[in-house]
Write an enzyme that holds these catalytic residues in place. Structure first.
Site, PDB file in Angstrom:
ATOM      1  N   HIS A 123       0.690  -1.095  -0.228  1.00 57.52           N
ATOM      2  CA  HIS A 123      -0.600  -0.491  -0.066  1.00 57.52           C
ATOM      3  C   HIS A 123       0.691   1.497  -0.147  1.00 57.52           C
ATOM      4  O   HIS A 123       0.078   2.326   0.120  1.00 57.52           O
ATOM      5  CB  HIS A 123      -0.610   0.023   1.195  1.00 57.52           C
ATOM      6  CG  HIS A 123       0.121   0.496   2.673  1.00 57.52           C
ATOM      7  ND1 HIS A 123       0.197  -1.146   3.264  1.00 57.52           N
ATOM      8  CD2 HIS A 123      -0.010   1.157   3.176  1.00 57.52           C
ATOM      9  CE1 HIS A 123       1.327   0.241   3.923  1.00 57.52           C
ATOM     10  NE2 HIS A 123       0.774   1.382   4.214  1.00 57.52           N
TER      11      HIS A 123
HETATM   12  C1  UD1 Z   1      -2.150   5.335   5.945  1.00 54.14           C
HETATM   13  C2  UD1 Z   1      -0.247   5.464   6.938  1.00 54.14           C
HETATM   14  C3  UD1 Z   1       0.726   4.820   6.946  1.00 54.14           C
HETATM   15  C4  UD1 Z   1       0.367   3.473   7.249  1.00 54.14           C
HETATM   16  C5  UD1 Z   1      -0.969   2.672   6.190  1.00 54.14           C
HETATM   17  C6  UD1 Z   1      -1.714   2.197   6.768  1.00 54.14           C
HETATM   18  C7  UD1 Z   1       0.118   8.271   6.610  1.00 54.14           C
HETATM   19  C8  UD1 Z   1       0.722   9.218   6.046  1.00 54.14           C
HETATM   20  N1  UD1 Z   1       0.061   6.554   5.727  1.00 54.14           N
HETATM   21  O1  UD1 Z   1      -1.810   5.067   4.152  1.00 54.14           O
HETATM   22  O2  UD1 Z   1       1.749   5.585   7.330  1.00 54.14           O
HETATM   23  O3  UD1 Z   1       1.363   2.453   6.820  1.00 54.14           O
HETATM   24  O4  UD1 Z   1      -2.248   3.579   7.039  1.00 54.14           O
HETATM   25  O5  UD1 Z   1      -3.037   1.464   6.162  1.00 54.14           O
HETATM   26  O6  UD1 Z   1      -0.411   8.440   7.898  1.00 54.14           O
HETATM   27  N2  UD1 Z   1      -9.121   4.834   2.835  1.00 54.14           N
HETATM   28  C9  UD1 Z   1     -10.353   4.474   2.790  1.00 54.14           C
HETATM   29  N3  UD1 Z   1     -10.472   4.140   3.860  1.00 54.14           N
HETATM   30  C10 UD1 Z   1     -10.609   4.203   5.484  1.00 54.14           C
HETATM   31  C11 UD1 Z   1      -8.562   4.740   5.458  1.00 54.14           C
HETATM   32  C12 UD1 Z   1      -8.445   5.096   3.764  1.00 54.14           C
HETATM   33  O7  UD1 Z   1     -10.656   4.424   1.440  1.00 54.14           O
HETATM   34  O8  UD1 Z   1     -10.726   3.848   6.434  1.00 54.14           O
HETATM   35  C13 UD1 Z   1      -8.628   5.137   1.625  1.00 54.14           C
HETATM   36  C14 UD1 Z   1      -8.703   6.922   1.171  1.00 54.14           C
HETATM   37  O9  UD1 Z   1      -9.268   6.317  -0.327  1.00 54.14           O
HETATM   38  C15 UD1 Z   1      -7.942   7.596   1.724  1.00 54.14           C
HETATM   39  C16 UD1 Z   1      -6.866   5.581   0.818  1.00 54.14           C
HETATM   40  O10 UD1 Z   1      -7.377   5.177   0.871  1.00 54.14           O
HETATM   41  O11 UD1 Z   1      -7.713   8.432   0.721  1.00 54.14           O
HETATM   42  C17 UD1 Z   1      -5.461   6.145   1.740  1.00 54.14           C
HETATM   43  O12 UD1 Z   1      -5.527   6.911   3.359  1.00 54.14           O
HETATM   44  P1  UD1 Z   1      -4.648   7.469   4.150  1.00 54.14           P
HETATM   45  O13 UD1 Z   1      -5.245   7.571   5.411  1.00 54.14           O
HETATM   46  O14 UD1 Z   1      -4.743   9.045   3.436  1.00 54.14           O
HETATM   47  O15 UD1 Z   1      -3.406   6.935   4.414  1.00 54.14           O
HETATM   48  P2  UD1 Z   1      -2.516   4.991   3.528  1.00 54.14           P
HETATM   49  O16 UD1 Z   1      -2.835   4.983   3.029  1.00 54.14           O
HETATM   50  O17 UD1 Z   1      -3.608   4.598   5.102  1.00 54.14           O
END
Ligand code: UD1
Length: 364
Positions: A207
């Site tokens: 991811h």
């Molecule tokens: C975040 C952390 C990363 C960690 C990862 C674990 C940061 C910078 N990154 O990355 O260090 O390894 O979590 O999962 O904080 N989304 C959903 N549902 C959710 C959450 C996210 O659909 O419940 C999707 C959304 O499109 C969102 C994308 O995932 O834009 C990314 O989510 P985000 O929290 O920005 O970062 P992660 O890639 O999850």
């Protein structure tokens, strides 16, 4: 009596806070722990199921910030968390890991002169293009109690000029949760559901933005998985970021042609522990999974150019293989021929890190 805001936001935070929150609750005369969930992760499969399985209480405070760009997400958390701090006047804010919620809340607390404790301090990949590296550096700089998981953390912090008196080498709280929940995970039926058997499949998680946000990089990843799935079944619980990108890039059909690739929604905590424990090998770009596989002695190939957790390579069962297909296939062959290193469990990864953290907080 100390009022402590225990902060969580994203999936890897939940298993780290659970043992600490539980341990603080054991001392009601010393601690009033308040659980704050920023809502960085909000899907049921990314958040709620972890609260249930880790036996965490419902968050006392939920900020509901959701997704956004780094600036948007960090800013939203800061605005909401500042109000929480002003209302509750905590004696300490405790943050874990390296996600945007970790950074945002430590920044808010330090500006309000509230002491900050950072659990999992001192890890450095040396790669500032990783958002987590920036989060780690800034959080550590602002923290008053820096709890480290491995020797490299102590060395890095000292090299950055953090006074030794603020650094506490306590071990790994994520391993506390693993040790605590492994017996329960054994009763998961995920292997039967996926029709795989113990020791006969590869487990994959990917991811990192650097691997899945660009089309060509993501295609490379899938080409590697295509080769792997020709040798053994591949179980791939897919992160929402990755699955949205694969769809956007039009990779759905390519994936459908990979017969032994089992792509499934994000796994629950107990299902994932079971999948890890019985995998022949793990391919990942996660930080935490490098540590969990080291504890379990499962061969791990990290599809990155660096790691902030070097002990998993020096002592554990992990190797950094980047995106180099031939290197990955070579490593895979060694594993399938039982020629992989055995690895050892690092010092203080014993299920008691939360006890040590709470002891330090009690004594200071
Ligand atoms: C975040 C952390 C990363 C960690 C990862 C674990 C940061 C910078 N990154 O990355 O260090 O390894 O979590 O999962 O904080 N989304 C959903 N549902 C959710 C959450 C996210 O659909 O419940 C999707 C959304 O499109 C969102 C994308 O995932 O834009 C990314 O989510 P985000 O929290 O920005 O970062 P992660 O890639 O999850």
């Amino acid at each position: 009596m100390k009022r402590i805001l225990n902060v969580v936001g994203a999936r890897p935070n939940f298993m780290k806070i659970a043992p600490i929150h539980r341990q603080m609750k054991q001392f009601p005369d010393s601690f009033e722990p308040i659980l704050v969930h920023t809502g960085q992760h909000y899907d049921e499969a990314m958040s709620k199921i972890f609260f249930e399985q880790l036996q965490l209480p419902e968050p006392d405070i939920y900020l509901g910030v959701g997704s956004g760009s780094h600036a948007e997400q960090t800013a939203k958390i800061m605005i909401a968390f500042e109000k929480v701090c002003m209302e509750h006047h905590p004696d300490l804010v405790l943050v874990v890991g390296d996600v945007n919620s970790t950074l945002a809340c430590s920044l808010v607390a330090s500006k309000l002169h509230i002491p900050v404790a950072h659990v999992e301090a001192g890890l450095r990949s040396g790669d500032v293009t990783m958002p987590e590296e920036i989060n780690r550096i800034v959080t550590d700089r602002l923290s008053d109690y820096l709890f480290t998981t491995e020797e490299s953390g102590n060395t890095n912090l000292k090299a950055e000029g953090i006074p030794e008196g603020k650094i506490f080498f306590v071990g790994n709280v994520m391993i506390d949760s693993l040790v605590h929940f492994l017996p329960q995970a054994e009763s998961s039926h995920i292997l039967e559901e996926l029709n795989v058997t113990q020791g006969s499949y590869a487990l994959v998680t990917l991811h990192r933005p650097s691997n899945v946000d660009e089309k060509e990089k993501a295609r490379q990843v899938l080409e590697i998985l295509n080769e792997v799935q020709q040798l053994l079944p591949v179980v791939f619980p897919i992160h929402p970021r990755t699955s949205k990108n694969f769809q956007r890039f039009g990779f759905t059909e390519m994936i459908a042609h990979m017969e032994q690739l089992k792509m499934i929604p994000p796994a629950s905590y107990l299902d994932f522990l079971k999948l890890m424990k019985h995998a022949r090998l793990v391919l990942t770009d996660s930080g935490g999974i490098q540590e969990e596989t080291t504890y379990l002695g499962i061969p791990c190939l990290t599809l990155r150019e660096n790691t902030e957790r070097p002990i998993t390579v020096h002592l554990g069962s992990n190797e950094i293989v980047g995106m180099n297909k031939s290197r990955i296939m070579e490593a895979l062959n060694l594993i399938l021929n039982n020629q992989w290193k055995n690895g050892e469990v690092p010092q203080l990864w014993d299920g008691k890190a939360a006890e040590r953290i709470v002891k330090v907080l009690k004594e200071h």
